[in-house]
Write an enzyme that holds these catalytic residues in place. Structure first.
Site, PDB file in Angstrom:
ATOM      1  N   GLU A 100     -59.969 -17.991   3.747  1.00 36.08           N
ATOM      2  CA  GLU A 100     -58.877 -17.013   4.162  1.00 36.08           C
ATOM      3  C   GLU A 100     -57.644 -17.944   4.866  1.00 36.08           C
ATOM      4  O   GLU A 100     -58.046 -18.798   5.332  1.00 36.08           O
ATOM      5  CB  GLU A 100     -59.389 -16.051   5.169  1.00 36.08           C
ATOM      6  CG  GLU A 100     -58.650 -15.070   5.615  1.00 36.08           C
ATOM      7  CD  GLU A 100     -59.016 -13.950   6.657  1.00 36.08           C
ATOM      8  OE1 GLU A 100     -60.146 -14.432   7.375  1.00 36.08           O
ATOM      9  OE2 GLU A 100     -58.336 -13.141   7.117  1.00 36.08           O
ATOM     10  N   GLY A 158     -61.802 -20.046  15.083  1.00 39.75           N
ATOM     11  CA  GLY A 158     -63.139 -19.908  15.387  1.00 39.75           C
ATOM     12  C   GLY A 158     -64.372 -19.630  14.484  1.00 39.75           C
ATOM     13  O   GLY A 158     -65.186 -20.424  14.572  1.00 39.75           O
ATOM     14  N   ALA A 159     -64.078 -18.673  13.623  1.00 38.34           N
ATOM     15  CA  ALA A 159     -65.196 -18.598  12.662  1.00 38.34           C
ATOM     16  C   ALA A 159     -64.597 -17.465  11.596  1.00 38.34           C
ATOM     17  O   ALA A 159     -63.531 -17.258  11.460  1.00 38.34           O
ATOM     18  CB  ALA A 159     -66.319 -17.657  13.238  1.00 38.34           C
ATOM     19  N   GLU A 186     -65.687 -14.715   8.448  1.00 40.01           N
ATOM     20  CA  GLU A 186     -66.741 -13.569   8.031  1.00 40.01           C
ATOM     21  C   GLU A 186     -66.959 -13.528   6.500  1.00 40.01           C
ATOM     22  O   GLU A 186     -67.644 -12.453   6.132  1.00 40.01           O
ATOM     23  CB  GLU A 186     -66.037 -12.268   8.446  1.00 40.01           C
ATOM     24  CG  GLU A 186     -64.856 -11.887   7.307  1.00 40.01           C
ATOM     25  CD  GLU A 186     -63.346 -12.124   8.140  1.00 40.01           C
ATOM     26  OE1 GLU A 186     -63.073 -13.059   9.061  1.00 40.01           O
ATOM     27  OE2 GLU A 186     -62.501 -11.553   7.845  1.00 40.01           O
ATOM     28  N   ASN A 187     -66.935 -14.687   5.928  1.00 42.18           N
ATOM     29  CA  ASN A 187     -67.524 -14.606   4.314  1.00 42.18           C
ATOM     30  C   ASN A 187     -68.657 -13.945   4.230  1.00 42.18           C
ATOM     31  O   ASN A 187     -69.565 -14.003   4.997  1.00 42.18           O
ATOM     32  CB  ASN A 187     -67.605 -16.048   4.109  1.00 42.18           C
ATOM     33  CG  ASN A 187     -66.570 -17.041   4.475  1.00 42.18           C
ATOM     34  OD1 ASN A 187     -65.646 -17.012   4.158  1.00 42.18           O
ATOM     35  ND2 ASN A 187     -67.156 -17.980   5.251  1.00 42.18           N
ATOM     36  N   GLU A 229     -67.820 -11.533  13.779  1.00 37.89           N
ATOM     37  CA  GLU A 229     -67.824 -11.699  12.349  1.00 37.89           C
ATOM     38  C   GLU A 229     -68.736 -10.787  11.633  1.00 37.89           C
ATOM     39  O   GLU A 229     -68.694 -10.362  10.556  1.00 37.89           O
ATOM     40  CB  GLU A 229     -68.094 -13.173  12.079  1.00 37.89           C
ATOM     41  CG  GLU A 229     -67.406 -14.439  12.938  1.00 37.89           C
ATOM     42  CD  GLU A 229     -65.867 -14.251  12.626  1.00 37.89           C
ATOM     43  OE1 GLU A 229     -65.648 -13.671  11.477  1.00 37.89           O
ATOM     44  OE2 GLU A 229     -65.038 -14.379  13.310  1.00 37.89           O
ATOM     45  N   HIS A 288     -67.184  -7.741  10.867  1.00 36.23           N
ATOM     46  CA  HIS A 288     -66.227  -7.739   9.569  1.00 36.23           C
ATOM     47  C   HIS A 288     -67.052  -7.326   8.284  1.00 36.23           C
ATOM     48  O   HIS A 288     -66.539  -6.787   7.615  1.00 36.23           O
ATOM     49  CB  HIS A 288     -65.970  -8.954   9.489  1.00 36.23           C
ATOM     50  CG  HIS A 288     -64.582  -9.306  10.047  1.00 36.23           C
ATOM     51  ND1 HIS A 288     -63.401  -8.429  10.049  1.00 36.23           N
ATOM     52  CD2 HIS A 288     -64.192 -10.415  10.847  1.00 36.23           C
ATOM     53  CE1 HIS A 288     -62.500  -9.150  10.794  1.00 36.23           C
ATOM     54  NE2 HIS A 288     -62.664 -10.336  11.105  1.00 36.23           N
ATOM     55  N   GLU A 295     -58.504  -7.005  11.385  1.00 40.21           N
ATOM     56  CA  GLU A 295     -58.518  -7.766  12.620  1.00 40.21           C
ATOM     57  C   GLU A 295     -58.628  -6.850  14.039  1.00 40.21           C
ATOM     58  O   GLU A 295     -59.304  -6.827  15.051  1.00 40.21           O
ATOM     59  CB  GLU A 295     -57.572  -8.843  12.777  1.00 40.21           C
ATOM     60  CG  GLU A 295     -57.945  -9.890  11.471  1.00 40.21           C
ATOM     61  CD  GLU A 295     -59.311 -10.291  11.462  1.00 40.21           C
ATOM     62  OE1 GLU A 295     -60.033 -10.150  12.472  1.00 40.21           O
ATOM     63  OE2 GLU A 295     -59.494 -10.922  10.471  1.00 40.21           O
TER      64      GLU A 295
HETATM   65  N1  0A1 Z   1     -60.781 -13.813   9.713  1.00 41.08           N
HETATM   66  C1  0A1 Z   1     -61.641 -14.741  10.666  1.00 41.08           C
HETATM   67  C2  0A1 Z   1     -60.404 -15.844  11.371  1.00 41.08           C
HETATM   68  C3  0A1 Z   1     -60.014 -16.684  10.331  1.00 41.08           C
HETATM   69  C4  0A1 Z   1     -58.506 -16.547   9.841  1.00 41.08           C
HETATM   70  C5  0A1 Z   1     -57.729 -17.572   9.091  1.00 41.08           C
HETATM   71  C6  0A1 Z   1     -58.589 -18.804   8.972  1.00 41.08           C
HETATM   72  O1  0A1 Z   1     -57.776 -19.485   8.274  1.00 41.08           O
HETATM   73  C7  0A1 Z   1     -56.495 -19.207   8.096  1.00 41.08           C
HETATM   74  C8  0A1 Z   1     -59.663 -18.912   9.467  1.00 41.08           C
HETATM   75  C9  0A1 Z   1     -60.563 -17.958  10.008  1.00 41.08           C
HETATM   76  C10 0A1 Z   1     -61.646 -13.801  11.917  1.00 41.08           C
HETATM   77  O2  0A1 Z   1     -61.049 -12.913  12.224  1.00 41.08           O
HETATM   78  O3  0A1 Z   1     -62.645 -14.161  12.446  1.00 41.08           O
HETATM   79 ZN    ZN Z   2     -61.776 -11.222  12.339  1.00 43.14          ZN
END
Ligand code: 0A1
Ligand code: ZN
Length: 898
Positions: free
Chosen positions: A122, A262-263, A265-266, A299, A302, A321
């Site tokens: 992401e 931070g983290a 959510e794959n 996460e 998500h 988000e």
């Molecule tokens: N989707 C994740 C956060 C996230 C967003 C972007 C990243 O790289 C650009 C990395 C992580 C979340 O909301 O936790």
């Molecule tokens: Zn998120």
């Protein structure tokens, strides 16, 4: 200087994909120094014409392309795309590429952390792994074969369920993972390396057993229990609160030290910054524990809000988000203290999101243009986005909100949708008209609400006039009035909420209905005596009339912070002193104290700026005494009192000023702390002592509350006359947990002398093996508002433990300095700006995402005193003049200077 201007992407240009993907098989073979990726993708045409297939791909070495089994050269490649002229209605491509994760310092795509391979896709990292339609509305079924060396990569992970693994015979092995749920490629993940894991299981509401694992570097496995417990609690909460069950066999979490955010959510393979997984009392503070719990939940949540139902395009980021932050906030509120959580979230919103919404980068929660999407993972999209969901929850109430989310999941499971689609579910399911509410998605800027009350004793009516304005923001000079839920209570002279006849169509929300909901958990935690009314402000000015109001009330407005607005009232200081003690709404009790402090400090800053000497208002000192009495009561909510006894942060005070002089703000705040500590020294010490009962460590909420209050007291005492350095030193030495140790260290950091040097040396030695603790060591030194900090930073950036390649370390030094330490950062000679600017320039090519994030503290340059303004502007211009400026940095600098 960049000679080209990177392209701006516009929401209004959205077009559905020309080709869809039926499924993809990835074969990823990892060798030292190179990784070979073979992607076998089945495409189907999604339009009527004969458009070419355009795949995204960057920083890839293309090895070969085949279509339907035959090698081809009938394609064109540039540095961003691979284009194949109309390959047909249904066809399969096999594309081989080579990449080099070992050289990837940007930490997107496939990269290395601590000798292990991991991914971050992401928002647009997948295109650096292979050529693919890298957009969230192309969802497909992934099967991934990962192959690597058995010695260096004993662990091979990807999304979904493990369907096969085996030996390749030559010291190598493989694993095949299959994810049965269609997903966009930004949710793809792979991990290969030498990791250990802890394991547990969770039985879902329909009886499925899920294998839960947390993978970490060997030696860290004893710091994972809290994360595992948090995961299980999250799974249970999502079933109870939203009816959402997990439907894969495995849920893996991998913690890595090098991570931009931070983290992530794959699907079924969350990848985390170690900072949000590892937690033991000796190395993590109570705040760290809460963050770990909250982010693990975020996460996990998500899985439904983001993965099963995803975003159509990146403009819809808040769809996943905002909703997921709201969900994690409510989870944390249910697990801990609801009132304290709301205060902490609002403080964060005001400290960080309000300035963003008032600055040159202001954007709606659904932006309508961007150059680099990574720049839009903002507090606006996340935190204000969560407030926008919270308001929908408030407007619908628990039951209708839950029915509406049920509809959302039913309607859109397996699809990529928009914020409008979500809102439509809320409306369709509840019948509540949200047409005007939609403006929250498109209008930027923090609305300002003014409330004026008037009591008519003869008619026994109370008239509350609410008016609103929404300030202009870049590209949006004129705004329409918003639909704003304003939760109100009328507090009678005896301190109890009045039960009156509300204006037509306003339903009283007794004992927490509509406020402080915990959805269907059945708990109503609002104070028993509370009666609130939900007023819906829709026009620019509206008067609400309450009848049968027997006595003149004091209105308590915006209870629970029911909307993300700035509120102005005509209430007197006396009114706020009354609410501070009597309001049934815990948030507004706290808020009243904060308003009194802000008003007084504002007056003091005015005095200093006009050449006078600031004096702390005796009335304020008296009311602070009332709070200390409350804090000293045996049944006190200590976590809440810790917040109530804290003065507003420097950043919040700065927001009240037209022109910001950080020195004056700091001096005035210090003056107040000093005077409070001088006057109440003994009471403060007594509270400190009563919270400092030498018991064995426990991480329950009550004990954490004690520590919080005790450490607020320590800080107060250290700001008073004759600061008790030896007490701080003793607390440092004898602490059996990181919360107390770091609290002592942070007050000592602000002194100059032998004690300070001794504890910092000790801390480093004690925790050298714990990178996350060493981050604290850097950040406390960078945050200390004392003149020697500027020199110290110069030394620290050359410290052997410092590295520009590790985002946590960069944040611990440069972000801590520029964001937590306004006095030094805004030093008149401009040295603070130089320090930050040099770091940004050095990071621009290494890690553009992190470089761009460090620009935040320069964003508000127009609000500072003229000398500082000029220096900050020069710093931004120096950055803009760099060659090879990344689109990330370019976008923020150019918009900030505009
Ligand atoms: N989707 C994740 C956060 C996230 C967003 C972007 C990243 O790289 C650009 C990395 C992580 C979340 O909301 O936790
Ligand atoms: Zn998120």
């Amino acid at each position: 200087m960049r000679t080209d201007t990177p392209k701006t992407i516009l929401l209004k240009d959205y077009q559905p994909p020309k080709y869809k993907v039926a499924d993809v098989h990835l074969d990823i073979r990892i060798f030292a120094g190179k990784t070979l990726v073979t992607a076998t993708t089945r495409f189907t045409k999604n339009h009527d014409g004969a458009e070419p297939l355009v795949l995204n791909g960057e920083r890839l070495k293309l090895v070969s392309v085949a279509i339907n089994g035959a090698a081809t050269t009938n394609y064109t490649v540039d540095d961003k795309t691979l284009t194949i002229p109309h390959p047909g209605n249904e066809f399969t491509t096999v594309i081989e590429t080579e990449i080099c994760p070992e050289e990837n310092t940007a930490l997107e795509g496939l990269y290395m952390s601590g000798g292990n391979y991991c991914t971050q896709c992401e928002a647009e990292g997948f295109r650096t792994i292979t050529y693919f339609p890298d957009r969230p509305d192309v969802m497909t079924i992934f099967t991934t074969r990962v192959e690597g060396d058995k010695k260096t990569c004993p662990v091979l992970l990807s999304n979904g369920n493990l369907i096969e693994d085996g030996d390749c015979g030559d010291g190598r092995h493989y694993a095949i993972w299959h994810d049965p749920f269609p997903k966009p490629c930004y949710l793809f993940a792979l991990v290969a390396g030498d990791l250990v894991h802890i394991r547990d299981s969770f039985t879902t509401m329909s009886g499925r057993i899920v294998d839960l694992r947390i993978y970490v570097r060997a030696g860290d496995e004893n710091q994972c229990d809290w994360a595992m417990e948090s995961l299980k609690r999250s799974m249970e909460w999502d079933e109870k609160t939203y009816g959402r069950e997990y439907q894969l066999d495995r849920f893996n979490i991998v913690a890595v030290s090098d991570f931009n955010m931070g983290a992530m959510e794959n699907t079924s393979l969350n990848i985390f910054n170690t900072a949000l997984v590892l937690a033991r009392p000796e190395t993590a503070t109570d705040m760290d524990f809460e963050r770990v719990e909250g982010v693990i939940a975020h996460e996990y949540f998500h899985n439904w809000t983001g993965n099963r139902v995803t975003c159509r395009d990146w403009f819809q980021l808040s769809l996943k988000e905002g909703l997921t932050v709201f969900r994690d906030q409510e989870f944390t509120a249910d697990m801990n203290s609801r009132g304290v959580k709301r205060i902490d979230d609002v403080v964060r919103l005001r400290n960080m999101q309000f300035p963003e919404d008032a600055g040159p980068m202001a954007h709606p929660i659904r932006p309508d243009n961007y150059i680099e999407i990574n720049n839009f993972y903002t507090l606006t999209v996340y935190e204000k986005g969560a407030e926008v969901i919270r308001m929908q929850h408030t407007l619908l109430g628990d039951d209708k909100y839950r029915k509406a989310t049920d509809l959302y999941f039913d309607r859109y499971d397996g699809m990529a949708v928009t914020c409008d689609d979500f809102l439509q579910c809320m409306q369709d399911s509840s019948g509540v008209d949200l047409s005007q509410f939609k403006l929250w998605y498109s209008q930027a800027g923090t609305p300002e609400v003014t409330a004026e009350g008037h009591y008519d004793a003869a008619a026994k009516t109370y008239h509350l006039t609410l008016s609103q304005t929404v300030p202009p923001t870049p590209g949006q000079p004129d705004k329409k009035p918003m639909h704003i839920p304003v939760m109100v209570g009328l507090v009678g002279p005896n301190g109890h909420d009045l039960d009156v006849t509300p204006p037509p169509s306003v339903i009283p929300a007794k004992a927490g209905i509509h406020t402080n909901q915990t959805m269907d958990s059945g708990l109503r935690r609002n104070d028993e005596k509370g009666v609130s009314y939900l007023l819906e402000l829709k026009d620019s000015k509206q008067t609400f009339t309450f009848k049968n109001v027997a006595v003149k009330p004091v209105p308590s407005i915006l209870r629970g912070f029911s909307a993300p607005v700035k509120l102005h009232t005509n209430l007197s200081d006396d009114d706020y002193r009354f609410l501070m003690v009597h309001d049934s709404d815990g948030f507004n009790r706290w808020e009243s104290g904060q308003i009194l402090a802000l008003r007084m400090m504002g007056r003091m800053i005015d005095t200093v700026e006009s050449g006078g000497a600031a004096v702390t208002d005796p009335a304020f000192i008296d009311s602070y005494g009332l709070m200390l009495d409350q804090a000293n009561a045996s049944n006190a909510d200590r976590a809440l009192m810790a917040r109530a006894l804290s003065l507003p942060d420097l950043a919040i005070i700065a927001q009240q000023r037209k022109i910001v002089d950080p020195d004056t703000i700091f001096t005035v705040r210090r003056r107040v702390l000093h005077d409070l500590a001088a006057r109440y020294r003994d009471q403060i010490q007594a509270i400190y002592d009563s919270c400092n009962t030498p018991t064995t460590y426990s991480n329950d909420a009550e004990s954490a509350g004690r520590r919080a209050l005790k450490n607020v007291c320590l800080r107060l005492l250290m700001n008073g006359p004759n600061p008790p350095v030896s007490l701080a030193r003793q607390q440092y030495e004898s602490a059996n947990n990181m919360t107390d140790r770091v609290a002592a260290l942070s007050v000592l950091a602000e002194t100059d002398g032998a004690d300070r040097d001794a504890v910092f040396a000790d801390f480093f030695k004690r925790f050298e093996q714990y990178p996350l603790v060493i981050d604290k060591w850097f950040s406390l030194q960078a945050s200390a508002p004392i003149p020697s900090t500027l020199d110290r930073i110069a030394t620290l950036k050359d410290h052997p433990a410092f590295s520009l390649l590790n985002p946590n370390r960069v944040r611990s030094l440069f972000a801590a300095f520029a964001m937590n330490n306004p006095v030094c950062f805004h030093a008149k000679d401009g040295r603070g700006y130089d320090i930050l600017t040099n770091a940004i320039i050095a990071l621009n090519t290494k890690n553009p995402q992190i470089a761009a994030r460090l620009l935040g503290p320069l964003r508000e340059w127009r609000r500072y005193t003229p000398d500082r303004q000029a220096k900050m502007k020069a710093a931004l211009e120096r950055i803009l003049a760099q060659e090879n400026l990344s689109p990330d940095v370019f976008e923020i600098v150019s918009k900030t200077l505009k």
